[in-house]
Design an enzyme around this catalytic site. Structure first.
Site, PDB file in Angstrom:
ATOM      1  N   LYS A 160      16.204   7.102  -0.586  1.00  0.00           N
ATOM      2  CA  LYS A 160      16.403   6.339   0.639  1.00  0.00           C
ATOM      3  C   LYS A 160      15.062   5.745   1.070  1.00  0.00           C
ATOM      4  O   LYS A 160      14.012   6.229   0.633  1.00  0.00           O
ATOM      5  CB  LYS A 160      16.938   7.244   1.758  1.00  0.00           C
ATOM      6  CG  LYS A 160      18.270   7.923   1.431  1.00  0.00           C
ATOM      7  CD  LYS A 160      18.653   8.930   2.515  1.00  0.00           C
ATOM      8  CE  LYS A 160      20.045   9.514   2.236  1.00  0.00           C
ATOM      9  NZ  LYS A 160      20.433  10.524   3.255  1.00  0.00           N
ATOM     10  N   GLY A 197       2.937   1.938  -2.302  1.00  0.00           N
ATOM     11  CA  GLY A 197       3.080   2.420  -3.673  1.00  0.00           C
ATOM     12  C   GLY A 197       4.276   1.851  -4.409  1.00  0.00           C
ATOM     13  O   GLY A 197       4.728   2.422  -5.401  1.00  0.00           O
ATOM     14  N   SER A 201      12.222  -1.029   5.345  1.00  0.00           N
ATOM     15  CA  SER A 201      12.315   0.135   4.440  1.00  0.00           C
ATOM     16  C   SER A 201      13.224  -0.176   3.257  1.00  0.00           C
ATOM     17  O   SER A 201      14.001   0.678   2.815  1.00  0.00           O
ATOM     18  CB  SER A 201      12.823   1.373   5.205  1.00  0.00           C
ATOM     19  OG  SER A 201      11.896   1.739   6.188  1.00  0.00           O
ATOM     20  N   GLY A 244       0.823  -1.207   0.000  1.00  0.00           N
ATOM     21  CA  GLY A 244       0.000   0.000   0.000  1.00  0.00           C
ATOM     22  C   GLY A 244       0.852   1.250   0.000  1.00  0.00           C
ATOM     23  O   GLY A 244       0.341   2.357  -0.113  1.00  0.00           O
ATOM     24  N   GLY A 283       9.853   4.662   4.751  1.00  0.00           N
ATOM     25  CA  GLY A 283       8.541   4.200   5.202  1.00  0.00           C
ATOM     26  C   GLY A 283       8.428   4.074   6.702  1.00  0.00           C
ATOM     27  O   GLY A 283       7.454   4.517   7.312  1.00  0.00           O
ATOM     28  N   GLU A 284       9.422   3.438   7.316  1.00  0.00           N
ATOM     29  CA  GLU A 284       9.297   3.160   8.746  1.00  0.00           C
ATOM     30  C   GLU A 284       9.608   4.384   9.601  1.00  0.00           C
ATOM     31  O   GLU A 284       9.000   4.592  10.640  1.00  0.00           O
ATOM     32  CB  GLU A 284      10.230   2.009   9.116  1.00  0.00           C
ATOM     33  CG  GLU A 284       9.873   0.728   8.380  1.00  0.00           C
ATOM     34  CD  GLU A 284      10.842  -0.382   8.675  1.00  0.00           C
ATOM     35  OE1 GLU A 284      10.478  -1.283   9.432  1.00  0.00           O
ATOM     36  OE2 GLU A 284      11.969  -0.353   8.154  1.00  0.00           O
ATOM     37  N   THR A 328      11.657   0.134  -1.987  1.00  0.00           N
ATOM     38  CA  THR A 328      11.990   1.093  -3.038  1.00  0.00           C
ATOM     39  C   THR A 328      13.465   1.004  -3.398  1.00  0.00           C
ATOM     40  O   THR A 328      13.841   1.020  -4.568  1.00  0.00           O
ATOM     41  CB  THR A 328      11.638   2.514  -2.578  1.00  0.00           C
ATOM     42  OG1 THR A 328      10.222   2.595  -2.437  1.00  0.00           O
ATOM     43  CG2 THR A 328      12.118   3.551  -3.567  1.00  0.00           C
TER      44      THR A 328
END
Lengths: 461, 334
Positions: B288, B49, B88, B47, B291-292, B91
């Site tokens: 980098k 992306g 993380s 979710g 997310g977290e 990406t």
């Protein structure tokens, strides 16, 4: 499409932001957004094969107990119940998920064997034609327990004479290459404490936190005509789940296929491999599709939360606010089994002592076993609670020394080329700049030389 | 009885990836005869992306419109190996693997275009419109759909590429803790403004000001969603959430969302955020993993703001009204 967009301040690191792009850096619409908001996205529970069976678990009603008898006769007699599974039905019942990267020992049964180590531990799986029949069957299992003393506090668990939680581990702590904790040693903290103008020591504590996905953990296993199993799952890691499941099933890896990728919230809670193996066994035993999905209570109280942590930080500080030494003792509550907590504990050890250049550091991060639900991965585990402790500590030091909280951080901030406590050279640092910009946002006064500090040099240090 | 205002600060860093076990992810890419490029992965989009940003990475590398990219993922029969979506890493790892695959595919694409246009491949360029053209010329060009057809039916070539990203396994030195577990560090600083009701113990977060250094915002709209959603989770951790309210006592665990409370719309403060970009040498276009991290800085910022407001130092998360009130009582008793 309308969207909110946080501004990018391109005056920082302007010289490093070279390159012009056509697609990168543009607000391309999320590819699955329309499906999510119109309800057309298909999740694993939208897979509804003919003849689907439902699996529900009978779980431990005790924190720590021997299993005297486990009686499944009444469960088998419930109308609609098709199969009842115990540990004897699981080919390789003992596992640990990180064995894939060499972590030992196997320390957790898929279904309890001779004892239970936490409230809610799975003992018997009941498979039935309907969800209601599976729940009724699971409720009809009767277990006689012989209670054992339980331990819930991490420091009590490490004290002499504490009940042993996990016999496979042998101690109430995970052993790191012969050490009772993951340790980092850098410089000489004792000498630095003796020389410091001030020594501060405080304690921090967190409680377990649920990942709280909207969609609970689950899977639908569909036996295929060629003898393979197709597993529709909301796992966060398809091959990790496949490999662990194959090891538990003692199956060839290519007999399994994971189909996933659409997840109604993960946050780390769907990295464990807790539904697929037993659902696969049920599908193999019944030759029918089987669904095993956690209810909300299971997601809240049985599925692994963010570990509770207790952290003691002791700092030696000069009168002008330079941190000369930091000693960290962290106790990370793994619950009854290791899951991913030994890894999260190492991540914590690498993260302490925070984004500051501190010449003397000693870190002991303990991964501790207690009689509670195993903790595991959750967004930032090993770091999130540490940051609460570290940044509360910085605030307290600033107040104790009557220093500005941002200036205290700036004079201690790590910069490019600093050696971190775990002996990795810092590069690409930007702590100084995020602090400077945050000061601007709230109109916090930041005079020279703090204003002209930079992560790329040592000015003002 | 009063509502007491306070402001608190916190600054953090966060590692991208955690490769103590070795940490590879793969990507394959190929063009169908429609000129559409299919990226094959087994990675999971939670979710955040991931599918969208790796499509952007492929489009940028190939020099084609984003509409020409499809992502086919999370099937272990058809996608190459990925360690998973955690730490993380998504990406960073998969973005890099996709760039490597797309770079290989682009070389074939230019090769075939050179044959079709009877020019040197080194003299060709793409501009993101779907054409490959001779530099400086508007006439000598070929559309990707025609090119993909020609590759298959005329030249017998696959326009395809393989990518993998791996950071070598880092063993920890047991005595000293020496290790190299991550690929880069993102940064954040949050300032929280709160009001503490000294009668009820309820803490209201009025506003949050955050600055995030993210390497490169591959998609600024989704980066916004990550930083704002993460800050919400940080507020929730700070003030609301636990499965064991009296830890280490095991009782009183919530069973559902009526007992396990989280901030609702009325509890969400105004968020003022800014992104900084210091591209990481190892990151896809410098990105980098963020997310977290975005949930982390709000927690101590709120703890410090509560102290600033009412003088209570909360050492135990979450900062429930009960803990705030007990702290205020202790201050008065002292």
């Amino acid at each position: 499409m309308a969207h909110r967009q946080t501004p990018i301040d391109d005056t920082y690191f302007a010289g490093e932001r070279a390159g012009s792009f056509t697609v990168v850096g543009s607000p391309v619409a999320r590819s699955d957004a329309r499906g999510h908001v119109t309800g057309r996205t298909e999740f694993f529970e939208d897979v509804r094969p003919a003849g689907l069976l439902h699996l529900k678990m009978h779980r431990s009603a005790r924190h720590h107990a021997r299993l005297v008898t486990v009686d499944t006769a009444a469960a088998r007699a419930v109308p609609g119940v098709v199969a009842v599974l115990t540990h004897q039905d699981i080919p390789n019942n003992l596992y640990t998920p990180l064995k894939l990267i060499g972590v030992t020992p196997d320390d957790e049964p898929v279904l309890a064997v001779d004892k239970v180590r936490y409230l809610g531990e799975p003992i018997v799986a009941v498979v039935a034609e309907t969800e209601a029949a599976a729940l009724a069957g699971a409720a009809a299992v009767t277990v006689d327990y012989d209670d054992l003393p339980a331990v819930f506090d991490v420091e009590e668990a490490l004290a002499e004479g504490a009940p042993l939680v996990n016999e496979y581990q042998g101690n109430n702590y995970f052993t790191y290459e012969g050490h009772h904790c993951r340790r980092v040693r850098f410089g000489d903290v004792d000498k630095a404490f003796a020389a410091a103008d001030h020594v501060f020591e405080w304690r921090y504590q967190s409680s377990p936190i649920e990942q709280a996905p909207v969609e609970t953990t689950g899977c639908v296993v569909v036996p295929q005509p060629d003898g393979r199993l197709r597993i529709h799952s909301d796992t966060q890691a398809c091959f990790f789940t496949l490999d662990n499941t194959a090891l538990i099933l003692e199956s060839e890896f290519n007999k399994l296929r994971i189909v996933g990728g659409t997840v109604g919230g993960g946050f780390g809670g769907k990295v464990d491999v807790v539904v697929e193996p037993v659902a696969c066994v049920a599908a193999m035993v019944t030759h029918r599709p089987v669904k095993f999905v956690y209810g909300r209570y299971e997601e809240m109280q049985v599925s692994s939360p963010r570990a509770a942590e207790r952290i003691y930080l002791k700092d030696g500080v000069s009168a002008d606010g330079r941190i000369l030494a930091r000693q960290v003792r962290a106790y990370i509550d793994a619950g009854a089994y290791s899951r991913h907590t030994p890894y999260g504990t190492t991540k914590a050890a690498a993260h302490f002592p925070g984004p500051y250049a501190i010449p003397n550091v000693s870190i002991d991060c303990h991964c501790v076993f207690t009689n509670r639900t195993p903790s595991s991965a959750m967004r930032g585990f090993g770091v999130t609670i540490g940051d609460f402790a570290l940044e509360s500590q910085m605030d307290r030091i600033a107040r104790a020394l009557d220093l500005d909280p941002l200036r205290l951080r700036l004079i201690n901030a790590y910069r490019d080329g600093d050696m971190k406590a775990h002996r990795k050279l810092a590069e690409g640092t930007a702590l100084v700049e995020v602090i400077q910009k945050a000061a601007d946002l709230v109109g916090h006064d930041l005079p020279e030389p703090y204003r002209s500090m930079s992560s790329t040099d040592r000015k003002g240090r | 009885m009063a509502r007491l205002f306070g402001r608190g600060y916190a600054a953090v860093n966060y590692p991208t990836g955690m490769n103590l076990g070795g940490d590879p992810s793969q990507a394959l890419i190929h063009a169908t005869t429609t000129g559409t490029f299919v990226i094959s992965l087994s990675s999971v989009d939670l979710g955040q992306g991931l599918k969208t940003v790796v499509a952007q990475c492929a489009a940028e590398t190939l020099g084609l419109p984003i509409e020409n990219i499809l992502v086919d993922t999370a099937d272990t029969d058809t996608g190459p190996h990925c360690m998973g979506t955690f730490a993380s890493r998504g990406t960073h790892r998969i973005g890099n693997a996709v760039i490597m695959a797309a770079t290989e595919a682009r070389a074939v694409l230019l090769d075939v275009a050179a044959e079709e246009l009877e020019v040197d491949a080194a003299d060709l360029e793409t501009d993101g419109t779907g054409y490959v053209k001779l530099k400086g010329s508007e006439q000598r060009k070929i559309h990707i759909t025609d090119l993909a057809m020609a590759a298959h039916f005329t030249h017998g070539r696959t326009i395809s590429g393989r990518g993998v990203y791996m950071k070598d396994k880092s063993e920890v030195v047991p005595e000293t803790g020496e290790m190299d577990p991550d690929s880069c560090q993102a940064h954040a600083c949050t300032v929280a403004e709160v009001e503490v009701d000294d009668e009820t113990g309820i803490v209201e977060v009025l506003a949050m000001y955050s600055v995030y250094e993210v390497g490169r915002a591959l998609n600024p709209a989704m980066a916004t969603q990550q930083v704002e959603g993460g800050a919400w989770m940080g507020i929730s951790h700070a003030l609301f959430e636990t499965t064991e309210p009296y830890y280490p006592v095991r009782d009183h665990g919530p069973r559902d969302f009526t007992e396990y409370l989280m901030p609702g719309a009325g509890d969400i403060p105004v968020q003022h955020s800014v992104l900084l970009e210091r591209p990481a040498a190892t990151g896809p276009f410098g990105a980098k993993g963020i997310g977290e991290m975005t949930a982390n800085s709000p927690i101590p910022a709120i703890a410090n703001a509560i102290f600033d407001a009412c003088g209570v130092r909360l050492e135990h998360m979450p900062f429930t009204p009960e803990r705030v009130l007990r702290g205020i009582d202790e201050l008065h008793a002292g």
